[in-house]
Scaffold this active site. Structure first.
Site, PDB file in Angstrom:
ATOM      1  N   TYR A  18       0.777  -1.046   0.078  1.00 38.65           N
ATOM      2  CA  TYR A  18      -0.014   0.053  -0.025  1.00 38.65           C
ATOM      3  C   TYR A  18       0.895   1.210   0.106  1.00 38.65           C
ATOM      4  O   TYR A  18       1.057   2.015   0.905  1.00 38.65           O
ATOM      5  CB  TYR A  18      -0.883  -0.003   1.217  1.00 38.65           C
ATOM      6  CG  TYR A  18      -2.242   0.541   0.437  1.00 38.65           C
ATOM      7  CD1 TYR A  18      -3.076  -0.195  -0.147  1.00 38.65           C
ATOM      8  CD2 TYR A  18      -2.564   2.079   0.581  1.00 38.65           C
ATOM      9  CE1 TYR A  18      -4.165   0.554  -0.651  1.00 38.65           C
ATOM     10  CE2 TYR A  18      -3.517   2.416   0.039  1.00 38.65           C
ATOM     11  CZ  TYR A  18      -4.416   1.726  -0.567  1.00 38.65           C
ATOM     12  OH  TYR A  18      -5.458   2.303  -1.352  1.00 38.65           O
ATOM     13  N   LEU A  19       1.543   1.346  -1.184  1.00 42.65           N
ATOM     14  CA  LEU A  19       2.630   2.189  -1.237  1.00 42.65           C
ATOM     15  C   LEU A  19       2.252   3.895  -1.177  1.00 42.65           C
ATOM     16  O   LEU A  19       1.351   4.158  -1.538  1.00 42.65           O
ATOM     17  CB  LEU A  19       3.545   2.051  -2.601  1.00 42.65           C
ATOM     18  CG  LEU A  19       4.082   0.629  -2.720  1.00 42.65           C
ATOM     19  CD1 LEU A  19       4.846   0.761  -4.112  1.00 42.65           C
ATOM     20  CD2 LEU A  19       4.981   0.282  -1.531  1.00 42.65           C
ATOM     21  N   GLU A  57       4.433   7.894  -0.705  1.00 42.04           N
ATOM     22  CA  GLU A  57       5.586   8.872  -1.066  1.00 42.04           C
ATOM     23  C   GLU A  57       6.732   8.321  -0.080  1.00 42.04           C
ATOM     24  O   GLU A  57       7.833   8.701  -0.525  1.00 42.04           O
ATOM     25  CB  GLU A  57       5.210  10.457  -1.096  1.00 42.04           C
ATOM     26  CG  GLU A  57       4.431  10.857  -2.142  1.00 42.04           C
ATOM     27  CD  GLU A  57       2.583  10.598  -1.801  1.00 42.04           C
ATOM     28  OE1 GLU A  57       2.428   9.960  -0.804  1.00 42.04           O
ATOM     29  OE2 GLU A  57       2.100  11.225  -2.670  1.00 42.04           O
ATOM     30  N   HIS A  99       7.528   5.233   0.918  1.00 44.83           N
ATOM     31  CA  HIS A  99       8.119   4.129   0.123  1.00 44.83           C
ATOM     32  C   HIS A  99       8.910   4.673  -0.909  1.00 44.83           C
ATOM     33  O   HIS A  99      10.078   4.334  -1.254  1.00 44.83           O
ATOM     34  CB  HIS A  99       7.095   3.148  -0.200  1.00 44.83           C
ATOM     35  CG  HIS A  99       6.243   2.708   1.077  1.00 44.83           C
ATOM     36  ND1 HIS A  99       5.144   2.936   1.114  1.00 44.83           N
ATOM     37  CD2 HIS A  99       6.638   1.853   1.995  1.00 44.83           C
ATOM     38  CE1 HIS A  99       4.418   2.308   2.226  1.00 44.83           C
ATOM     39  NE2 HIS A  99       5.475   1.536   2.984  1.00 44.83           N
ATOM     40  N   VAL A 149       8.738  11.157   5.638  1.00 45.38           N
ATOM     41  CA  VAL A 149       7.957  11.894   4.618  1.00 45.38           C
ATOM     42  C   VAL A 149       6.796  12.220   5.075  1.00 45.38           C
ATOM     43  O   VAL A 149       5.999  11.423   5.827  1.00 45.38           O
ATOM     44  CB  VAL A 149       7.893  11.217   2.948  1.00 45.38           C
ATOM     45  CG1 VAL A 149       7.102  12.285   2.295  1.00 45.38           C
ATOM     46  CG2 VAL A 149       9.329  10.911   2.647  1.00 45.38           C
ATOM     47  N   SER A 177       0.327   4.131   6.024  1.00 46.48           N
ATOM     48  CA  SER A 177      -0.963   3.867   5.427  1.00 46.48           C
ATOM     49  C   SER A 177      -2.230   3.845   6.475  1.00 46.48           C
ATOM     50  O   SER A 177      -3.156   3.660   6.180  1.00 46.48           O
ATOM     51  CB  SER A 177      -0.838   2.240   4.787  1.00 46.48           C
ATOM     52  OG  SER A 177      -0.552   1.441   5.905  1.00 46.48           O
ATOM     53  N   ARG A 178      -1.772   3.838   7.561  1.00 48.20           N
ATOM     54  CA  ARG A 178      -2.819   4.051   8.759  1.00 48.20           C
ATOM     55  C   ARG A 178      -3.656   5.275   8.592  1.00 48.20           C
ATOM     56  O   ARG A 178      -4.599   5.395   9.112  1.00 48.20           O
ATOM     57  CB  ARG A 178      -2.255   3.557  10.029  1.00 48.20           C
ATOM     58  CG  ARG A 178      -1.599   2.317  10.400  1.00 48.20           C
ATOM     59  CD  ARG A 178      -1.493   1.915  11.724  1.00 48.20           C
ATOM     60  NE  ARG A 178      -0.975   0.476  12.018  1.00 48.20           N
ATOM     61  CZ  ARG A 178       0.028  -0.071  11.799  1.00 48.20           C
ATOM     62  NH1 ARG A 178       1.135   0.771  11.351  1.00 48.20           N
ATOM     63  NH2 ARG A 178       0.110  -1.314  11.784  1.00 48.20           N
TER      64      ARG A 178
END
Ligand code: PAF
Length: 292
Positions: free
Chosen positions: A26-27, A29, A31, A170, A180-181
């Site tokens: 669940y990429l 910025e 990552h 970031v 992602s949370r």
């Protein structure tokens, strides 16, 4: 970009120095900034996408962790990943593992204390990724600063070759550290109190404040979370709490907004004789977390 499911396939692709960006998918910025760092330093960039059940202490958290390999593959390819290693569970854990990696001395505080078993799960899967993919360099975000310390310590103690590289956090345009949370945060204002508190602490460090309790209090005063697990100034070397800012450190926060647990921290580096807080990078547009 090639998508593969086994380490043998991943290792067979490309030549030259290999950079690994380990992720749970669940990429966002955060990552992609690790991919950018890997591209600058390595010939072949391998990204792993694996939601590691071993590191979840809360089954509900594992259950709702967002997963979308098609989306990840598209973003990884655009970012310049050469190999996307997306192993099914049975490739990573063909049998229930009886060997796990415990990194003592750096896991008894903060996340280690509040999430029993979490770092054992992280260290075990990262060791397996290092052994399977044999990277020359691997890239981890400073957002999870204690994780970075655990990985560095494990890498050193188990004599893995190559280098572990820490990269800046970031942040979304409003300051919330990317995770992602963030997708599940209902009360954004409450969540933003974390980065607000860390920003106030960064200003205090720049003004010469060195007392841990004063820096911690500067953060706490700003927090509007539903609950706070900890606010701690800890050493970048071993994640142990400090009373004074007298070495490279990080000011770490964990707490909950509703049922979403958020963590963030302010790394404070020693540059020459100066302590320099690193709030990371701020996006100037909405994160792609929300757009696709
Ligand atoms: O930071 C993460 O996303 C995970 O903890 C990691 C390093 C990919 C191990 O599962």
């Amino acid at each position: 970009m090639e998508i593969v499911e086994t380490p043998e396939e991943a290792r067979a692709i490309g030549e030259g120095t290999r950079g690994l960006v380990p992720t749970m998918g669940y990429l966002h910025e955060g990552h992609l900034s690790l991919v950018e760092a890997a591209r600058r330093r390595c010939d072949v960039v391998v990204m792993s996408v694996f939601v590691n059940p071993l590191q979840f202490d809360d089954p509900a958290d594992l259950e709702r962790y967002p997963r979308d390999l098609e989306r990840d593959a598209e973003l990884a390819e655009q970012a310049g990943v050469d190999v996307l290693f997306a192993p099914p569970l049975e490739v990573m854990y063909p049998v229930e593992p009886v060997t796990t990696v415990e990194v003592r001395g750096v896991t008894e505080t903060m996340e280690g204390l509040h999430r029993p078993g979490h770092f054992q799960g992280v260290a075990t899967v990262v060791a397996k990724l290092f052994a399977a993919l044999r990277p020359d360099q691997s890239f981890f975000g400073r957002k999870d600063h204690q994780q970075l310390i655990v990985v560095r310590t494990m890498h050193r103690d188990l004599s893995f070759p190559g280098e572990v590289v820490g990269c800046p956090t970031v942040r979304e345009a409003d300051g919330l550290a990317l995770s992602s949370r963030n997708l599940f945060v209902a009360d954004r204002e409450a969540a933003l109190s974390i980065s607000r508190g860390l920003t106030v602490a960064a200003e205090a460090v720049e003004a010469g404040e060195r007392s841990a309790s004063v820096l911690v209090e500067a953060v706490r005063r700003n927090l509007a979370l539903d609950s706070v697990d900890y606010v701690t100034l800890a050493s970048q070397h071993d994640a142990r709490p400090l009373e004074r800012l007298d070495r490279p450190a990080f000011l770490a926060v964990a707490g909950r907004v509703g049922d979403v647990r958020l963590i963030d921290n302010l790394p404070i580096d020693l540059v020459g004789e100066m302590f320099v807080p690193d709030l990371g990078i701020r996006l100037d547009r909405p994160s792609l977390l929300y757009s696709r």
